[in-house]
Design an enzyme around this catalytic site. Structure first.
Site, mmCIF file in Angstrom:
data_model
loop_
_atom_site.group_PDB
_atom_site.id
_atom_site.type_symbol
_atom_site.label_atom_id
_atom_site.label_comp_id
_atom_site.label_asym_id
_atom_site.label_seq_id
_atom_site.Cartn_x
_atom_site.Cartn_y
_atom_site.Cartn_z
ATOM 1 N N ASP A 128 0.911 -1.152 0.004
ATOM 2 C CA ASP A 128 -0.210 -0.001 0.006
ATOM 3 C C ASP A 128 0.760 1.260 0.068
ATOM 4 O O ASP A 128 0.415 2.385 0.702
ATOM 5 C CB ASP A 128 -1.014 -0.152 1.086
ATOM 6 N N LYS A 181 -6.757 -4.842 -2.922
ATOM 7 C CA LYS A 181 -7.449 -5.369 -1.793
ATOM 8 C C LYS A 181 -8.319 -4.557 -1.057
ATOM 9 O O LYS A 181 -7.994 -3.238 -0.873
ATOM 10 C CB LYS A 181 -6.068 -6.035 -0.754
ATOM 11 N N CYS A 184 -2.095 -2.331 8.041
ATOM 12 C CA CYS A 184 -1.877 -3.217 6.779
ATOM 13 C C CYS A 184 -0.815 -4.059 6.836
ATOM 14 O O CYS A 184 -0.919 -5.184 6.609
ATOM 15 C CB CYS A 184 -2.207 -2.288 5.630
HETATM 16 N N1 TIU Z 1 -2.564 0.501 4.450
HETATM 17 C C1 TIU Z 1 -3.030 0.635 5.627
HETATM 18 O O1 TIU Z 1 -2.299 0.559 6.237
HETATM 19 N N2 TIU Z 1 -4.274 1.137 5.637
HETATM 20 C C2 TIU Z 1 -4.740 2.061 6.699
HETATM 21 O O2 TIU Z 1 -6.011 2.512 6.809
HETATM 22 N N3 TIU Z 1 -3.702 2.426 7.510
HETATM 23 C C3 TIU Z 1 -3.807 3.564 8.422
HETATM 24 O O3 TIU Z 1 -3.032 3.640 9.420
HETATM 25 N N4 TIU Z 1 -5.226 4.328 8.647
#
Ligand code: TIU
Length: 230
Positions: free
Chosen positions: A25, A130, A163
């Site tokens: 991500d 995802k 994540c």
């Molecule tokens: N990719 C991921 O970590 N999504 C989140 O929403 N992370 C946050 O820390 N908000």
């Protein structure tokens, strides 16, 4: 078999042929202003220190032929894959699907949903979309890794406690050996970064191993790691 002696809680061994570098991500929505991360009230600048070490690790991994897999968190334009619980959680300044300066927040196909330029996937590198925090939930990641014979994961990306953690927990339960690269994962909260990494390596490596990316680069076959030109 290669060994990263400095990994905690004990040395981590892996084979290039059965290992993938997982980049979780690293999207504009989390790392740049105007996206999902900032809409939740976070200082997105906290994550940017991961970019340079991750770019170096990617270069080293590609040079030795490691499998590289990228993921992106996001939703279909009609939000049919976004549970109401996720859509309505918290008190964000913008919600998933709302228009923002980089397109609709956390929606697939939008500029903000894509991976930052510095870490753009190369042609042929899988990009797994995802809908959840974990990269195994409602995706083909497990099948993709199994098809390539991958058993070990070098885990990078954001955020450490959301994540990255969710994915490491999912991977660990599926039998993957996870090494989390401390300088290549980032949190909006410094204390979560420290404790999140400690939680992985605690109890004899209950979820996996932790080390800095320089130790992995040093363990890769040196002849194939590109040197800066003079
Ligand atoms: N990719 C991921 O970590 N999504 C989140 O929403 N992370 C946050 O820390 N908000």
């Amino acid at each position: 078999m290669l060994t990263v002696a400095a990994a905690r809680p004990f040395p981590y061994s892996f084979d290039i042929a059965t290992t993938a570098l997982l980049v979780i991500d690293m999207q504009r929505d989390f790392l740049e202003p105007g996206g999902f991360g900032e809409s939740l009230g976070n200082d997105v600048g906290q994550l940017r220190r991961t970019i340079a070490p991750l770019a170096a690790l990617l270069a080293g991994a590609r040079a030795v032929g490691l499998t590289v897999v990228h993921t992106r968190e996001g939703h279909l334009p009609d939000l049919s894959d976004c549970p109401p619980a996720k859509l309505h959680r918290g008190a964000p300044s913008k919600r998933i699907g709302d228009p923002g300066p980089k397109g609709r927040i956390l929606v697939r196909g939008e500029y903000g949903h894509d991976i930052i330029d510095e870490l753009a996937p190369l042609p042929g590198e899988p990009v797994v979309d995802k809908p959840g925090k974990g990269a195994f939930y409602a995706t083909g990641l497990d099948a993709l890794l199994a098809q390539r014979g991958i058993r070990s994961l070098l885990v990078t990306g954001v955020t450490t406690e959301v994540c990255v953690h969710t994915t490491v927990r999912e991977a660990n339960d599926r039998g993957y050996e996870c090494l989390v690269l401390a300088d290549c994962v980032g949190s909006y909260f410094p204390e979560f970064q420290r404790v999140g990494l400690d939680m992985i390596a605690a109890q004899g490596g209950i979820l996996g191993w932790v080390v800095d990316s320089t130790e992995v680069l040093a363990a890769l076959p040196s002849a194939t790691v590109s040197q800066p030109s003079s």
